[in-house]
Design a protein around this motif. Structure first.
Motif, PDB file in Angstrom:
ATOM      1  N   VAL A 446       0.840  -1.198   0.000  1.00 12.34           N
ATOM      2  CA  VAL A 446       0.000   0.000   0.000  1.00 12.34           C
ATOM      3  C   VAL A 446       0.877   1.251   0.000  1.00 12.34           C
ATOM      4  N   SER A 447       1.959   1.226   0.776  1.00 14.10           N
ATOM      5  CA  SER A 447       2.889   2.364   0.774  1.00 14.10           C
ATOM      6  C   SER A 447       3.555   2.521  -0.589  1.00 14.10           C
ATOM      7  N   PHE A 448       3.874   1.394  -1.219  1.00 14.73           N
ATOM      8  CA  PHE A 448       4.445   1.422  -2.570  1.00 14.73           C
ATOM      9  C   PHE A 448       3.484   2.087  -3.548  1.00 14.73           C
ATOM     10  N   ILE A 449       2.202   1.739  -3.423  1.00 11.46           N
ATOM     11  CA  ILE A 449       1.181   2.336  -4.283  1.00 11.46           C
ATOM     12  C   ILE A 449       1.086   3.832  -4.053  1.00 11.46           C
ATOM     13  N   GLU A 450       1.051   4.201  -2.777  1.00 10.80           N
ATOM     14  CA  GLU A 450       0.874   5.615  -2.424  1.00 10.80           C
ATOM     15  C   GLU A 450       2.057   6.467  -2.873  1.00 10.80           C
ATOM     16  N   GLN A 457       2.977  14.123 -11.785  1.00 15.08           N
ATOM     17  CA  GLN A 457       2.923  14.622 -10.419  1.00 15.08           C
ATOM     18  C   GLN A 457       1.464  14.804 -10.006  1.00 15.08           C
ATOM     19  N   LYS A 458       0.960  13.876  -9.183  1.00 14.05           N
ATOM     20  CA  LYS A 458      -0.458  13.933  -8.806  1.00 14.05           C
ATOM     21  C   LYS A 458      -0.725  14.918  -7.666  1.00 14.05           C
ATOM     22  N   SER A 459       0.301  15.284  -6.924  1.00 14.28           N
ATOM     23  CA  SER A 459       0.114  16.260  -5.857  1.00 14.28           C
ATOM     24  C   SER A 459      -0.129  17.642  -6.449  1.00 14.28           C
ATOM     25  N   ASN A 460      -1.018  18.391  -5.819  1.00 15.94           N
ATOM     26  CA  ASN A 460      -1.327  19.779  -6.210  1.00 15.94           C
ATOM     27  C   ASN A 460      -1.932  19.873  -7.613  1.00 15.94           C
ATOM     28  N   GLU A 651      -8.200  11.126  -5.687  1.00 15.16           N
ATOM     29  CA  GLU A 651      -8.859  10.240  -6.636  1.00 15.16           C
ATOM     30  C   GLU A 651      -8.011   8.995  -6.893  1.00 15.16           C
ATOM     31  N   TYR A 652      -6.697   9.169  -6.940  1.00 15.50           N
ATOM     32  CA  TYR A 652      -5.796   8.028  -7.109  1.00 15.50           C
ATOM     33  C   TYR A 652      -5.915   7.074  -5.922  1.00 15.50           C
ATOM     34  N   ALA A 653      -5.992   7.641  -4.714  1.00 17.98           N
ATOM     35  CA  ALA A 653      -6.111   6.810  -3.512  1.00 17.98           C
ATOM     36  C   ALA A 653      -7.403   6.005  -3.514  1.00 17.98           C
ATOM     37  N   HIS A 654      -8.472   6.547  -4.117  1.00 19.99           N
ATOM     38  CA  HIS A 654      -9.753   5.841  -4.158  1.00 19.99           C
ATOM     39  C   HIS A 654      -9.669   4.544  -4.949  1.00 19.99           C
ATOM     40  N   LEU A 655      -8.695   4.442  -5.845  1.00 18.62           N
ATOM     41  CA  LEU A 655      -8.531   3.208  -6.616  1.00 18.62           C
ATOM     42  C   LEU A 655      -8.172   2.031  -5.726  1.00 18.62           C
ATOM     43  N   TYR A 656      -7.656   2.326  -4.547  1.00 25.72           N
ATOM     44  CA  TYR A 656      -7.115   1.273  -3.684  1.00 25.72           C
ATOM     45  C   TYR A 656      -7.828   1.238  -2.336  1.00 25.72           C
ATOM     46  N   SER A 658     -10.011  -0.924  -1.363  1.00 30.85           N
ATOM     47  CA  SER A 658     -10.017  -2.308  -0.871  1.00 30.85           C
ATOM     48  C   SER A 658      -8.692  -2.651  -0.203  1.00 30.85           C
ATOM     49  N   GLU A 659      -7.595  -2.221  -0.802  1.00 31.95           N
ATOM     50  CA  GLU A 659      -6.280  -2.512  -0.235  1.00 31.95           C
ATOM     51  C   GLU A 659      -6.088  -1.783   1.114  1.00 31.95           C
ATOM     52  N   GLN A 660      -6.645  -0.582   1.216  1.00 26.06           N
ATOM     53  CA  GLN A 660      -6.564   0.156   2.483  1.00 26.06           C
ATOM     54  C   GLN A 660      -7.316  -0.586   3.581  1.00 26.06           C
TER      55      GLN A 660
END
Length: 788
Positions: A446-450, A457-460, A651-656, A658-660
């Motif tokens: 999960v950390s690897f994904i994040e 660059q997905k931040s900002n 939005e990227y985090a929402h893909l995962y 289930s993993e969270q």
């Protein structure tokens, strides 16, 4: 007789309060978590199971063949639904659907952004979403028809009755007639919808979906009664061949059917075929629930067999007085049942406390099923099975004692019982080690994904839906927005970068082999797209107003490998029969989940209105000011629409999600497993210390230190823990490797995860043993030697 069994069982529980507490605590914790997992599993498997005639409902799946490669998905041509109904007589109803999206609706001065979809006229004939007002036949029959949920109809019009036949403005440009009101969708609907609009309305605004080369729609069918699905599968397998002139054996699309009730749990594709999905987590948690209860049952079995010497004289006297073995077995089984019933009682109380937190953790809305008969039958079944598992071996073992050897004082526990008890300790701690390794590996993935560099660059980075005048006057919006403080770059995109899924096979290039039609993902963008995304160019440049880029394309690395151009800049590329040239190649970036590989991508410039999203790169030091300015400008230029935005990283985090959830649950499972195991270990150490109390007293008289006593009592138990680590390590490696293989991009199980799990198990076990061993070592030897 039964009453006397329970009386004796209660007395034994009251006599050994500490051991009874350990047994009840371990079982109640294990049962509580098993009930929670059971409720979660029931919620998952009941998703979308409420539809009438569910056995006749199917989702159409597709497999795109490109040479030796196969790509499976639910993507189908936009015209497929109606054609299947016309051509295949076994298809009773069919409809196409798009992707769930949020759109702006206005009635007078009321504005709402709500999620919904587009569907063919047969939708309500196929799916059992209750219509409160309107008919299934006419709800989505006309092009400008819209069906609203009860909640939305009440919000916009005051009541469902007031909404019917009224007009609602869609995206500030189209007036739609409310022809039906459906009931609000409950918890067991996988795709939450607040509106449905006629499919023709959608497809007429996206003419590319009328081309059989392109996919982007999902198709569902309802078969006629008594139809064999296998027969229909055979008929539709090569259905596309009749509509695609370039269909070949090497480059083709084949269709199949999947029961709709399975779609929620079985939605992953591997090598073109359905392969798992959320069902993997259902299977995993089901196994975990069994293992957690098993660990708790092992505690009971271990402590019961360990206490056998204490009860040997009782059993011998009862046998001499005529007690049959069957009666003794019944007595011990009743004791196990009593402990289990008490544990279940505590579990049910504990369940009401932890269920709200469990819902927050899993994102569910599970209710305490007090009035559910099936729930109580399941609890009864769990109690009976648990009592049988935990009580059977102790009952048969204790009832087999020979009264002569017991009463003569020559009784000894046989070696097989000792070996079994040690084996159960090994099993307990082996499972605990596996859980700990699993927790570490899942957290690492999960950390690897994040933290993975996904190619941009997905931040900002902020998405703003382009509705109303923002779509048609995007240049004005872009120019004014670029002048605001905190805004670094502005561009636009047809879909969010985390969900690019529109595909086509209508891409050709110089030197393309005859009959080869690989599947390409495509997306429309505006100028400065690459710069705004902060992606990396391999060759060439971004789209720019300084050039005439109306017939230009940018491709990604994967597409470039397929096309084969060594020097792609200026080379020809035809997209949908539109001849152009490649002006740039961008380094691969992820536009879907890491579960799937990166597909070939064609990025094309679109200057006119095409909806989608504005991409806004904001300064990290001026986030608040930038968002306030963005909202104010939106209100100024687009006052009829509600301002909405999403951050790309969220939005990227929402893909995962289930993993969270799995990450959090694995931490809870591993903690619980080690805690229950240590409870049992503590009980065994306490009992061992009591059995060897005189030996400990003699050793202390002869000068043994507390440290030596601790070593004496802990040596055998720590040896068992070391053996459990050796057993667990290869199993943990295999299990975690299999889980990681579900991601196309993943870490490898780190060596330090196994070291940490082993060290953690040893340290926790040693501390648990030492607590009681130190207490025994500090006991006055005079008291120890007087003990009976």
């Amino acid at each position: 007789m039964i009453r006397s069994y329970f009386t004796i069982a209660w007395r034994n529980l009251a006599k050994d309060k500490v051991f009874s507490f350990i047994n009840v605590s371990g079982l109640s914790l294990g049962i509580t978590f098993s009930i929670l997992i059971g409720l979660w599993i029931r919620d998952e498997v009941s998703m979308d199971a409420f539809h009438e005639d569910g056995d006749r409902l199917f989702a159409v799946t597709s497999v795109e063949y490109s040479g030796s490669e196969m790509t499976g998905s639910y993507d189908t041509p936009g015209m497929l639904g109606e054609e299947l109904k016309k051509v295949i007589p076994e298809v009773d109803y069919a409809c196409s659907m798009a992707w769930t999206s949020h759109h702006n609706f206005t009635v007078g001065d009321k504005k709402m952004i709500i999620p919904g979809n587009f569907a063919g006229p047969d939708f309500f004939k196929m799916f059992s979403y209750p219509l409160l007002i309107g008919s299934k036949e006419t709800a989505l029959l006309c092009r400008d028809c819209i069906a609203l949920s009860k909640r939305v109809a009440t919000s916009l019009f005051g009541s469902p009755e007031a909404a019917i036949n009224q007009s609602v403005r869609y995206e500030g440009s189209d007036d739609l007639k409310v022809t039906a009101i459906f009931d609000d969708m409950g918890d067991h609907v996988s795709q939450k919808l607040e509106y449905l609009i006629n499919w023709d309305f959608f497809i007429n605004k996206r003419s590319w979906l009328k081309d059989w080369h392109n996919t982007g729609a999902e198709t569902f069918v309802k078969l006629r009664e008594h139809t064999d699905p296998e027969l229909v599968k055979g008929k539709i397998r090569t259905f596309i061949k009749n509509y695609d002139r370039e269909y070949t054996d090497l480059e083709r699309m084949e269709l199949s059917l999947q029961p709709f009730s399975e779609k929620y749990l079985h939605s992953n594709f591997e090598n073109g075929r359905l392969s798992g999905g959320r069902i993997e987590y259902v299977r995993l948690f089901r196994l975990v629930a069994v293992l957690i209860v098993l660990i708790a049952c092992i505690n009971f079995m271990n402590l019961s067999t360990a206490k056998s010497i204490r009860r040997a004289r009782e059993i011998g006297v009862r046998k001499v007085n005529g007690a049959m073995r069957r009666a003794l077995i019944s007595q011990f089984m009743v004791e196990a049942l009593l402990v289990t019933v008490i544990a279940v009682g505590f579990s049910l109380m504990l369940l009401s406390i932890v269920l709200p937190e469990f819902n927050l953790l899993t994102g569910k809305n599970i209710h305490y099923p007090v009035g559910d008969r099936q729930f109580w039958l399941a609890i009864l079944f769990l109690a009976v099975i648990t009592s049988i598992i935990s009580g059977s071996y102790p009952a048969f073992m204790l009832s087999s004692f020979k009264p002569v050897s017991v009463l003569k004082g020559s009784f000894k526990i046989n070696s097989s019982t000792v070996v079994l008890r040690k084996g159960m300790v090994i099993v307990q701690f082996a499972l605990s080690v596996i859980f700990i390794v699993g927790m570490i590996v899942i957290s690492g993935q999960v950390s690897f994904i994040e933290n993975k560099n996904i190619g941009y660059q997905k931040s900002n980075l902020v998405y703003v839906p382009l509705r109303g005048t923002l779509d048609s006057n995007f240049k004005t919006f872009k120019d004014e927005l670029s002048a605001l403080p905190g805004i670094e770059e502005v561009s636009r995109i047809g879909q969010r970068p985390v969900e690019l899924d529109n595909t086509t096979t209508s891409v050709t290039w110089e030197g393309k082999p005859p009959g080869v039609r690989p599947q390409f993902v495509f997306v429309e963008v505006d100028y400065n797209f690459i710069k705004t995304m902060q992606a990396n160019m391999l060759y060439g440049r971004d789209f720019s107003e300084a050039f005439a880029d109306s017939t230009s394309f940018i491709v990604n690395e994967t597409a470039l490998k397929i096309i084969g151009y060594k020097d792609p800049i200026g080379m020809p590329l035809k997209f949908w029969n539109k001849q152009g040239t490649i002006i740039g190649a961008v380094k691969d970036f992820h536009f879907n989940s890491l579960h799937v590989p990166i597909m070939p991508l064609v990025i094309r410039l679109e200057k006119g209105a095409f909806g989608g999203y504005a991409l806004v790169r904001i300064s990290p030091q001026q986030t608040e000011a930038a968002l306030k300015g963005l909202e104010a400008l939106h209100k100024k230029l687009n006052p009829e629409f509600v301002f909405a935005h999403q951050f790309a990283d969220e939005e990227y985090a929402h893909l995962y999600n289930s993993e969270q959830v799995v990450k959090k649950l694995s931490a809870a499972f591993s903690s619980l497993a080690i805690f229950i195991s240590c409870l049992g270990l503590l009980g065994l150490v306490m009992f061992t210390a009591q059995q060897r109390i005189k030996e400990i007293g003699v050793r202390k008289v002869l000068g043994a230190s507390v440290a030596q006593i601790v070593s004496l009592l802990s040596r055998d138990f720590l040896t068992l823990v070391i053996i459990s680590i050796a057993v667990a390590t290869p199993i943990a490696f295999y299990v975690t490797s299999e889980w990681l293989n579900g991601f196309h991009y993943h870490i490898s199980p780190p060596w330090w995860a196994f070291v940490t799990a082993a060290a953690g198990a040893l340290i926790i076990a040693f501390v648990t043993i030492s607590v009681q061993a130190i207490k025994a070592g500090r006991t006055d030897p005079a008291k120890s030697l007087r003990a009976e």
